[in-house]
Write a protein that holds these residues in place. Structure first.
Motif, short mmCIF file in Angstrom:
data_model
loop_
_atom_site.label_atom_id
_atom_site.label_comp_id
_atom_site.label_asym_id
_atom_site.label_seq_id
_atom_site.Cartn_x
_atom_site.Cartn_y
_atom_site.Cartn_z
N HIS A 68 34.39 31.80 41.31
CA HIS A 68 35.52 32.32 40.73
C HIS A 68 35.41 33.57 40.02
O HIS A 68 36.32 34.54 39.93
CB HIS A 68 36.38 31.40 39.57
N GLY A 69 34.04 33.90 39.85
CA GLY A 69 33.94 35.25 39.11
C GLY A 69 34.15 36.48 39.86
O GLY A 69 34.38 37.58 39.43
N VAL A 70 33.90 36.40 41.23
CA VAL A 70 34.31 37.44 42.26
C VAL A 70 36.01 37.88 42.01
O VAL A 70 36.23 39.02 41.76
CB VAL A 70 34.08 37.01 43.76
N PRO A 71 36.58 37.07 42.39
CA PRO A 71 38.28 37.29 42.26
C PRO A 71 38.55 37.73 40.74
O PRO A 71 39.29 38.84 40.56
CB PRO A 71 39.08 36.03 42.61
N LEU A 72 37.99 37.01 39.62
CA LEU A 72 38.38 37.48 38.36
C LEU A 72 38.07 38.84 38.04
O LEU A 72 38.82 39.53 37.46
CB LEU A 72 37.85 36.39 37.39
N ASP A 89 39.76 50.76 39.80
CA ASP A 89 39.10 50.63 41.18
C ASP A 89 39.81 50.49 42.14
O ASP A 89 40.93 49.67 42.18
CB ASP A 89 37.89 49.74 41.07
N ASP A 90 39.43 50.98 43.46
CA ASP A 90 39.94 50.61 44.72
C ASP A 90 39.90 49.03 44.84
O ASP A 90 38.81 48.68 45.03
CB ASP A 90 39.64 51.36 45.87
N PRO A 91 40.84 48.26 45.38
CA PRO A 91 40.74 46.85 45.54
C PRO A 91 39.80 46.39 46.57
O PRO A 91 38.81 45.76 46.28
CB PRO A 91 42.12 46.61 45.99
N ASP A 92 39.42 47.04 47.95
CA ASP A 92 38.55 46.76 48.66
C ASP A 92 37.15 47.02 48.38
O ASP A 92 36.30 46.26 48.43
CB ASP A 92 39.02 47.39 50.22
N GLN A 93 37.07 48.41 48.02
CA GLN A 93 35.78 48.96 47.37
C GLN A 93 35.40 48.08 46.25
O GLN A 93 34.16 47.70 46.08
CB GLN A 93 35.65 50.30 47.12
N CYS A 94 36.36 47.63 45.58
CA CYS A 94 35.86 46.77 44.33
C CYS A 94 35.25 45.46 44.46
O CYS A 94 34.42 44.98 44.10
CB CYS A 94 37.14 46.75 43.21
N ARG A 95 36.01 45.00 45.73
CA ARG A 95 35.75 43.56 46.02
C ARG A 95 34.17 43.47 46.57
O ARG A 95 33.48 42.68 46.26
CB ARG A 95 36.59 42.99 46.91
#
Length: 201
Positions: free
Chosen positions: A172-176, A186-192
């Motif tokens: 869950h740490g990744v989406p949080l 931050d850009d959502p895709d780059q951030c992920r």
């Protein structure tokens, strides 16, 4: 002849005391050393008595955390580094769950408050780097974002390391963190991608 103190004995007493607290066993001079190869005198030799033991135990939690965070080598991706620091925080908590509980017991004084504060400021510096790199907005407060990131790590550590959730919940740490860092600009895709690269608790 002065005897050289053995760091292993000090660590043994700290870990044992933390475990006894976590399992609600009374911690006394005698119970602390029962079943070990050291005498009650060791508590005075290494800590100056029981009061010193309590302070040292809480401080040791932050000392070990600081060492874990320092082992995270900075990369060219500051957002990845922030996620890696969060993962290191979790790894430290899971490696020493008993000591982790004691770290945040404010009823016990710290030997060195500034040293404990540096663990949070390690995250603050990483947020600063991300802001300077243009990943986060200029108006972001580094301390506030670092605290929010720490809150996510602390929540997962408590729920998985000392609570009811299974180890798989660490994912869950990744989406949080992605949601938190995206809200910082931050850009959502780059951030992920960055968070996934760093998040390995």
């Amino acid at each position: 002849m002065v005897r050289v103190k053995d760091p292993a004995v000090r660590s043994l007493l700290l870990d044992r005391a933390a475990h006894m607290l976590a399992t609600r066993q009374p911690v006394t001079l005698r119970s602390l050393v029962a079943g070990t190869s050291v005498s009650t005198m060791a508590v005075y030799t290494y800590f100056g008595g029981m009061d010193g033991l309590w302070k040292a135990m809480r401080q040791e939690g932050f000392t070990r955390l600081a060492a874990r965070l320092a082992a995270v080598a900075p990369s060219a991706d500051p957002v990845r580094d922030l996620a890696a620091l969060g993962a290191a925080y979790l790894s430290n908590a899971l490696a020493s769950p008993d000591l982790y509980r004691v770290m945040f017991d404010a009823s016990v004084e710290l030997e060195d408050i500034a040293a404990a504060d540096q663990t949070l400021h390690c995250l603050v510096r990483a947020v600063d780097r991300a802001r300077a790199a243009g990943r986060f907005r200029d108006d972001i407060d580094p301390l506030e974002l670092a605290t929010q990131s720490w809150t996510i790590g602390h929540g997962l550590a408590s729920l998985v390391g000392t609570g009811p959730l299974p180890h798989q919940a660490l994912a869950h740490g990744v989406p949080l963190l992605t949601a938190l860092f995206t809200s910082a600009g931050d850009d959502p895709d780059q951030c992920r991608r960055s968070v996934e690269l760093g998040w390995h608790p």
